[in-house]
Write an enzyme that holds these catalytic residues in place. Sequence first.
Site, PDB file in Angstrom:
ATOM      1  N   ARG A  36       0.834  -1.331   0.125  1.00 55.03           N
ATOM      2  CA  ARG A  36       0.097   0.013  -0.025  1.00 55.03           C
ATOM      3  C   ARG A  36       0.917   1.429  -0.140  1.00 55.03           C
ATOM      4  O   ARG A  36       1.861   1.252   0.820  1.00 55.03           O
ATOM      5  CB  ARG A  36      -0.900  -0.067   0.910  1.00 55.03           C
ATOM      6  CG  ARG A  36      -2.116  -0.856   1.288  1.00 55.03           C
ATOM      7  CD  ARG A  36      -3.222  -0.555   0.237  1.00 55.03           C
ATOM      8  NE  ARG A  36      -4.370  -1.288   0.134  1.00 55.03           N
ATOM      9  CZ  ARG A  36      -4.488  -2.476  -0.488  1.00 55.03           C
ATOM     10  NH1 ARG A  36      -3.648  -2.791  -1.317  1.00 55.03           N
ATOM     11  NH2 ARG A  36      -5.363  -3.205  -0.304  1.00 55.03           N
TER      12      ARG A  36
ATOM     13  N   GLU B 232      -3.900   7.301  -4.833  1.00 54.70           N
ATOM     14  CA  GLU B 232      -4.347   6.590  -6.051  1.00 54.70           C
ATOM     15  C   GLU B 232      -5.767   6.862  -6.254  1.00 54.70           C
ATOM     16  O   GLU B 232      -6.477   6.525  -5.202  1.00 54.70           O
ATOM     17  CB  GLU B 232      -3.696   5.328  -6.153  1.00 54.70           C
ATOM     18  CG  GLU B 232      -4.154   4.261  -5.211  1.00 54.70           C
ATOM     19  CD  GLU B 232      -3.743   2.834  -5.152  1.00 54.70           C
ATOM     20  OE1 GLU B 232      -2.399   2.732  -5.212  1.00 54.70           O
ATOM     21  OE2 GLU B 232      -4.453   1.838  -5.558  1.00 54.70           O
TER      22      GLU B 232
ATOM     23  N   HIS C  59      -1.633  -0.053  -9.713  1.00 52.53           N
ATOM     24  CA  HIS C  59      -2.335  -1.137  -9.007  1.00 52.53           C
ATOM     25  C   HIS C  59      -2.799  -2.301  -9.340  1.00 52.53           C
ATOM     26  O   HIS C  59      -4.275  -2.383  -9.513  1.00 52.53           O
ATOM     27  CB  HIS C  59      -3.322  -0.400  -7.931  1.00 52.53           C
ATOM     28  CG  HIS C  59      -3.715  -0.973  -6.697  1.00 52.53           C
ATOM     29  ND1 HIS C  59      -4.065  -0.337  -5.671  1.00 52.53           N
ATOM     30  CD2 HIS C  59      -3.750  -2.550  -6.344  1.00 52.53           C
ATOM     31  CE1 HIS C  59      -4.400  -1.271  -4.631  1.00 52.53           C
ATOM     32  NE2 HIS C  59      -4.137  -2.607  -5.161  1.00 52.53           N
TER      33      HIS C  59
HETATM   34  C1  8YV Z   1      -6.958  -5.642  -5.239  1.00 52.99           C
HETATM   35  C2  8YV Z   1      -5.352  -5.373  -3.458  1.00 52.99           C
HETATM   36  O1  8YV Z   1      -7.016  -5.320  -6.573  1.00 52.99           O
HETATM   37  O2  8YV Z   1      -6.270  -7.317  -2.364  1.00 52.99           O
HETATM   38  C3  8YV Z   1      -5.763  -6.430  -2.245  1.00 52.99           C
HETATM   39  O3  8YV Z   1      -5.387  -5.770  -1.146  1.00 52.99           O
HETATM   40  O4  8YV Z   1      -4.565  -4.612  -3.162  1.00 52.99           O
HETATM   41  C4  8YV Z   1      -5.567  -5.665  -4.894  1.00 52.99           C
HETATM   42  O5  8YV Z   1      -4.783  -6.702  -5.278  1.00 52.99           O
HETATM   43  C5  8YV Z   1      -7.908  -4.812  -4.534  1.00 52.99           C
HETATM   44  O6  8YV Z   1      -7.582  -4.576  -3.339  1.00 52.99           O
HETATM   45  C6  8YV Z   1      -9.390  -5.248  -4.990  1.00 52.99           C
HETATM   46  O7  8YV Z   1     -10.219  -4.694  -3.864  1.00 52.99           O
END
Ligand code: 8YV
Length: 322
Positions: A240, A269, A288
């Site tokens: 993150r 983002e 992302h």
């Molecule tokens: C997802 C992600 O695309 O799963 C996670 O925490 O950061 C990503 O892989 C996204 O969060 C989907 O809600």
Amino acid sequence: MDNKPVVLVTRRLPAAVEQKLGERFTTLLNPEDRLYSSAELLNLAAQADAILPCHTEKFPAETIAKLPVRVKAIANFSVGVDHVDLQAAADKGIIVTNTPDVLSDATAEIAILLMLGAARRAGEGERLVRSQQWKDWSPDFMVGRQTTGKRLGILGMGRVGQVVAQRARGFDMKIHYHNRRPLDSEQAGDSIYHDSVESLLESVDVLSIHCPAMESTHGLINGKRLALMHADSILVNTSRGGVIDDDALVAALKSGTIGAAGLDVFNGEPDRIHPGYRELDNIFLLPHIGSATDETRKAMGYRAIANLVAIFDGAEPGDRVA
Ligand code: 8YV
């Protein structure tokens, strides 16, 4: 009107996932995949027994406080849960789940891509070819950094971190890591444990960040810590954006404190990321897409469904985080 529980699905999910969800639940779908405001989310939640959101929908304490009592669960389509105030959900008796494991391979692939892209100047090279600016070749043209045999530091040796380590061993990289606890010897293999972030940063050529975003990791990678890395080192982040102090990273990349970076996640983002990143050549940027493969997105959906089924069967969901 059937009496299936109603699930509010905040984003458009793979068709097969939405269909499977519909076999067991009444679904409130978002076929146009519009990003809901908090007010819209709360409005729609009035008809729902559970919500299946992505990380794009935020559930701070004030939103959770306003959720109708009929909402029993937030079954995330994500492994990261920093978009949900877990304490507020627990206090209100709302069960929260996530989707671990199923996205580790896909996210590890992106971490390796970022490492190689940053090391070998892939963004710069691609821009050169596309813009027809590639005019010459010489022995010192686009010379980058080699990663084979180098030291890879994994910050947060959880599921994704361990897969990244495994893939990197294929490049003969020596694995170092920092985690709250050392892994047991079978999981750790030949990797080297560091009991502090500082010790890890001083000891590696590439740092790959895999710790969750939480209060204790917010701004963890700051100017003081970046200064511990060496001038040829590379930083990779697929966790993150909040783990990084953007001003400090931009300054470190500009001044040559570190050599390069590869980022898939950002503060602000998608459209309010630090403008300094766009101006730097020694950074490889992706939007992302850590888990963005067909099989992984489906697997995430099925995992969220399994959690919902358990909850509405009165059983303990496999991936409960609150
Ligand atoms: C997802 C992600 O695309 O799963 C996670 O925490 O950061 C990503 O892989 C996204 O969060 C989907 O809600």
